[in-house]
Design a protein around this motif. Structure first.
Motif, PDB file in Angstrom:
ATOM      1  N   PHE A  42       0.847  -1.184   0.000  1.00 25.03           N
ATOM      2  CA  PHE A  42       0.000   0.000   0.000  1.00 25.03           C
ATOM      3  C   PHE A  42       0.887   1.239   0.000  1.00 25.03           C
ATOM      4  O   PHE A  42       2.038   1.198   0.431  1.00 25.03           O
ATOM      5  CB  PHE A  42      -0.916   0.012   1.233  1.00 25.03           C
ATOM      6  CG  PHE A  42      -2.057   0.972   1.106  1.00 25.03           C
ATOM      7  CD1 PHE A  42      -3.129   0.684   0.276  1.00 25.03           C
ATOM      8  CD2 PHE A  42      -2.061   2.177   1.792  1.00 25.03           C
ATOM      9  CE1 PHE A  42      -4.183   1.573   0.133  1.00 25.03           C
ATOM     10  CE2 PHE A  42      -3.107   3.065   1.671  1.00 25.03           C
ATOM     11  CZ  PHE A  42      -4.176   2.768   0.830  1.00 25.03           C
ATOM     12  N   GLN A  70      -1.668  -0.029  10.762  1.00 27.44           N
ATOM     13  CA  GLN A  70      -2.555  -0.468   9.696  1.00 27.44           C
ATOM     14  C   GLN A  70      -2.699   0.634   8.663  1.00 27.44           C
ATOM     15  O   GLN A  70      -2.629   1.811   8.995  1.00 27.44           O
ATOM     16  CB  GLN A  70      -3.907  -0.922  10.231  1.00 27.44           C
ATOM     17  CG  GLN A  70      -4.682   0.102  11.004  1.00 27.44           C
ATOM     18  CD  GLN A  70      -5.954  -0.504  11.581  1.00 27.44           C
ATOM     19  OE1 GLN A  70      -6.028  -1.687  11.866  1.00 27.44           O
ATOM     20  NE2 GLN A  70      -6.972   0.316  11.741  1.00 27.44           N
ATOM     21  N   TRP A  71      -2.877   0.194   7.418  1.00 28.29           N
ATOM     22  CA  TRP A  71      -2.980   1.119   6.306  1.00 28.29           C
ATOM     23  C   TRP A  71      -4.042   0.632   5.338  1.00 28.29           C
ATOM     24  O   TRP A  71      -4.273  -0.559   5.197  1.00 28.29           O
ATOM     25  CB  TRP A  71      -1.644   1.225   5.579  1.00 28.29           C
ATOM     26  CG  TRP A  71      -0.564   1.785   6.439  1.00 28.29           C
ATOM     27  CD1 TRP A  71      -0.352   3.110   6.721  1.00 28.29           C
ATOM     28  CD2 TRP A  71       0.448   1.063   7.146  1.00 28.29           C
ATOM     29  NE1 TRP A  71       0.732   3.241   7.560  1.00 28.29           N
ATOM     30  CE2 TRP A  71       1.253   1.996   7.835  1.00 28.29           C
ATOM     31  CE3 TRP A  71       0.769  -0.290   7.263  1.00 28.29           C
ATOM     32  CZ2 TRP A  71       2.327   1.641   8.612  1.00 28.29           C
ATOM     33  CZ3 TRP A  71       1.855  -0.650   8.052  1.00 28.29           C
ATOM     34  CH2 TRP A  71       2.618   0.315   8.707  1.00 28.29           C
ATOM     35  N   GLY A  72      -4.675   1.583   4.690  1.00 22.74           N
ATOM     36  CA  GLY A  72      -5.697   1.266   3.703  1.00 22.74           C
ATOM     37  C   GLY A  72      -6.476   2.513   3.354  1.00 22.74           C
ATOM     38  O   GLY A  72      -6.006   3.631   3.539  1.00 22.74           O
ATOM     39  N   LEU A  76     -10.575   1.859   7.058  1.00 23.86           N
ATOM     40  CA  LEU A  76      -9.623   0.822   7.479  1.00 23.86           C
ATOM     41  C   LEU A  76     -10.335  -0.419   8.022  1.00 23.86           C
ATOM     42  O   LEU A  76      -9.866  -1.062   8.950  1.00 23.86           O
ATOM     43  CB  LEU A  76      -8.638   1.359   8.522  1.00 23.86           C
ATOM     44  CG  LEU A  76      -7.700   2.455   8.044  1.00 23.86           C
ATOM     45  CD1 LEU A  76      -6.861   2.967   9.204  1.00 23.86           C
ATOM     46  CD2 LEU A  76      -6.811   1.981   6.918  1.00 23.86           C
ATOM     47  N   GLU A  79     -12.847  -4.463   3.186  1.00 20.49           N
ATOM     48  CA  GLU A  79     -11.957  -4.421   2.031  1.00 20.49           C
ATOM     49  C   GLU A  79     -11.182  -3.120   1.925  1.00 20.49           C
ATOM     50  O   GLU A  79     -10.264  -3.013   1.105  1.00 20.49           O
ATOM     51  CB  GLU A  79     -12.742  -4.710   0.748  1.00 20.49           C
ATOM     52  CG  GLU A  79     -13.164  -6.165   0.676  1.00 20.49           C
ATOM     53  CD  GLU A  79     -13.632  -6.597  -0.697  1.00 20.49           C
ATOM     54  OE1 GLU A  79     -13.679  -5.764  -1.628  1.00 20.49           O
ATOM     55  OE2 GLU A  79     -13.945  -7.792  -0.842  1.00 20.49           O
ATOM     56  N   ASP A  80     -11.510  -2.097   2.739  1.00 18.67           N
ATOM     57  CA  ASP A  80     -10.702  -0.873   2.767  1.00 18.67           C
ATOM     58  C   ASP A  80      -9.339  -1.122   3.402  1.00 18.67           C
ATOM     59  O   ASP A  80      -8.361  -0.459   3.075  1.00 18.67           O
ATOM     60  CB  ASP A  80     -11.407   0.239   3.556  1.00 18.67           C
ATOM     61  CG  ASP A  80     -12.484   0.934   2.753  1.00 18.67           C
ATOM     62  OD1 ASP A  80     -12.615   0.665   1.546  1.00 18.67           O
ATOM     63  OD2 ASP A  80     -13.208   1.761   3.350  1.00 18.67           O
ATOM     64  N   LEU A  81      -9.270  -2.060   4.328  1.00 22.08           N
ATOM     65  CA  LEU A  81      -8.017  -2.370   5.016  1.00 22.08           C
ATOM     66  C   LEU A  81      -7.124  -3.171   4.091  1.00 22.08           C
ATOM     67  O   LEU A  81      -7.528  -4.202   3.555  1.00 22.08           O
ATOM     68  CB  LEU A  81      -8.291  -3.175   6.290  1.00 22.08           C
ATOM     69  CG  LEU A  81      -7.065  -3.561   7.105  1.00 22.08           C
ATOM     70  CD1 LEU A  81      -6.399  -2.328   7.700  1.00 22.08           C
ATOM     71  CD2 LEU A  81      -7.444  -4.541   8.198  1.00 22.08           C
ATOM     72  N   ARG A  82      -5.884  -2.703   3.897  1.00 23.73           N
ATOM     73  CA  ARG A  82      -4.949  -3.428   3.036  1.00 23.73           C
ATOM     74  C   ARG A  82      -3.826  -4.093   3.839  1.00 23.73           C
ATOM     75  O   ARG A  82      -3.414  -5.193   3.513  1.00 23.73           O
ATOM     76  CB  ARG A  82      -4.333  -2.501   1.988  1.00 23.73           C
ATOM     77  CG  ARG A  82      -5.297  -1.972   0.957  1.00 23.73           C
ATOM     78  CD  ARG A  82      -5.974  -3.110   0.206  1.00 23.73           C
ATOM     79  NE  ARG A  82      -6.612  -2.683  -1.016  1.00 23.73           N
ATOM     80  CZ  ARG A  82      -7.819  -2.177  -1.115  1.00 23.73           C
ATOM     81  NH1 ARG A  82      -8.555  -2.021  -0.029  1.00 23.73           N
ATOM     82  NH2 ARG A  82      -8.327  -1.825  -2.273  1.00 23.73           N
ATOM     83  N   TYR A 105      -3.592  -5.240  -3.323  1.00 26.31           N
ATOM     84  CA  TYR A 105      -3.979  -3.849  -3.536  1.00 26.31           C
ATOM     85  C   TYR A 105      -5.150  -3.733  -4.510  1.00 26.31           C
ATOM     86  O   TYR A 105      -6.104  -2.997  -4.259  1.00 26.31           O
ATOM     87  CB  TYR A 105      -2.783  -3.050  -4.055  1.00 26.31           C
ATOM     88  CG  TYR A 105      -3.070  -1.582  -4.218  1.00 26.31           C
ATOM     89  CD1 TYR A 105      -3.046  -0.721  -3.119  1.00 26.31           C
ATOM     90  CD2 TYR A 105      -3.399  -1.046  -5.457  1.00 26.31           C
ATOM     91  CE1 TYR A 105      -3.323   0.631  -3.259  1.00 26.31           C
ATOM     92  CE2 TYR A 105      -3.672   0.304  -5.609  1.00 26.31           C
ATOM     93  CZ  TYR A 105      -3.638   1.136  -4.506  1.00 26.31           C
ATOM     94  OH  TYR A 105      -3.912   2.478  -4.645  1.00 26.31           O
ATOM     95  N   PRO A 108      -8.791  -6.618  -3.225  1.00 24.96           N
ATOM     96  CA  PRO A 108      -8.699  -6.706  -1.771  1.00 24.96           C
ATOM     97  C   PRO A 108      -9.423  -7.891  -1.145  1.00 24.96           C
ATOM     98  O   PRO A 108      -9.165  -8.227   0.006  1.00 24.96           O
ATOM     99  CB  PRO A 108      -9.293  -5.377  -1.290  1.00 24.96           C
ATOM    100  CG  PRO A 108     -10.162  -4.924  -2.415  1.00 24.96           C
ATOM    101  CD  PRO A 108      -9.501  -5.420  -3.667  1.00 24.96           C
ATOM    102  N   ARG A 111      -6.934 -11.906   0.445  1.00 22.65           N
ATOM    103  CA  ARG A 111      -6.189 -11.452   1.624  1.00 22.65           C
ATOM    104  C   ARG A 111      -5.775 -12.625   2.482  1.00 22.65           C
ATOM    105  O   ARG A 111      -6.377 -13.689   2.441  1.00 22.65           O
ATOM    106  CB  ARG A 111      -6.970 -10.432   2.440  1.00 22.65           C
ATOM    107  CG  ARG A 111      -8.249 -10.925   3.068  1.00 22.65           C
ATOM    108  CD  ARG A 111      -8.988  -9.809   3.827  1.00 22.65           C
ATOM    109  NE  ARG A 111      -9.237  -8.658   2.988  1.00 22.65           N
ATOM    110  CZ  ARG A 111      -8.842  -7.406   3.290  1.00 22.65           C
ATOM    111  NH1 ARG A 111      -8.235  -7.150   4.421  1.00 22.65           N
ATOM    112  NH2 ARG A 111      -9.092  -6.414   2.460  1.00 22.65           N
TER     113      ARG A 111
END
Length: 146
Positions: A42, A70-72, A76, A79-82, A105, A108, A111
């Motif tokens: 990400f 955490q990133w996204g 977050l 499916e927003d959380l990557r 990415y 999503p 995972r």
């Protein structure tokens, strides 16, 4: 043996004072356990990666305050959380649990979620590795586990 590996690629503007500086670069996270492996990435501000590494310099890590990054996108969640990494106590013997979530990415729904055990010595080596990674003295930082 289990491991979680970080790689970071700075934006080219980071090195060129003639360009408008972009603090975002690509963070790649690869995870391997005895039963699963996966990789995702990400766009992350370099300061966030550095702060995550610095946050690992704590003893003891307490259950009600795990070290988490955490990133996204947006919320977050789902499916927003990557990318998500959490390090928390696993038991009374001093083992630590590394929980992770790594999503593709572009797709999503693909995972990997899981966990493995590690210890304070390996977390400290990971912290030092992140510092070297962000100072461009290493290509990757790895947290070893079992």
């Amino acid at each position: 043996m289990s491991k979680l590996t970080l790689r970071y690629r700075y934006d080219s503007s980071f090195f060129d004072p003639k360009q408008t500086r972009d603090d975002f670069g690509w963070l790649d996270v690869a995870v391997q356990t005895d039963r699963f492996s996966g990789e995702g990435g990400f766009w992350v501000q370099w300061q966030d990666v550095k702060e995550f590494g610095e946050a690992l310099n704590v003893f003891p890590i307490v259950a009600d305050s795990p070290i988490t990054a955490q990133w996204g996108f947006e919320m977050l969640q789902g499916e927003d959380l990557r990318l998500r990494i959490e390090i928390a106590p696993a038991n009374s013997r001093g083992d630590l649990s590394v929980r992770f979530e790594v999503a593709d990415y572009d797709e999503p729904h693909n995972r990997l979620c899981g966990c493995f055990l590690t210890n304070y010595h390996d977390v400290d080596a990971f912290r030092a590795g992140i510092a070297r990674l962000m100072d461009q003295e290493a290509d990757e930082a790895t947290l070893n586990g079992r």
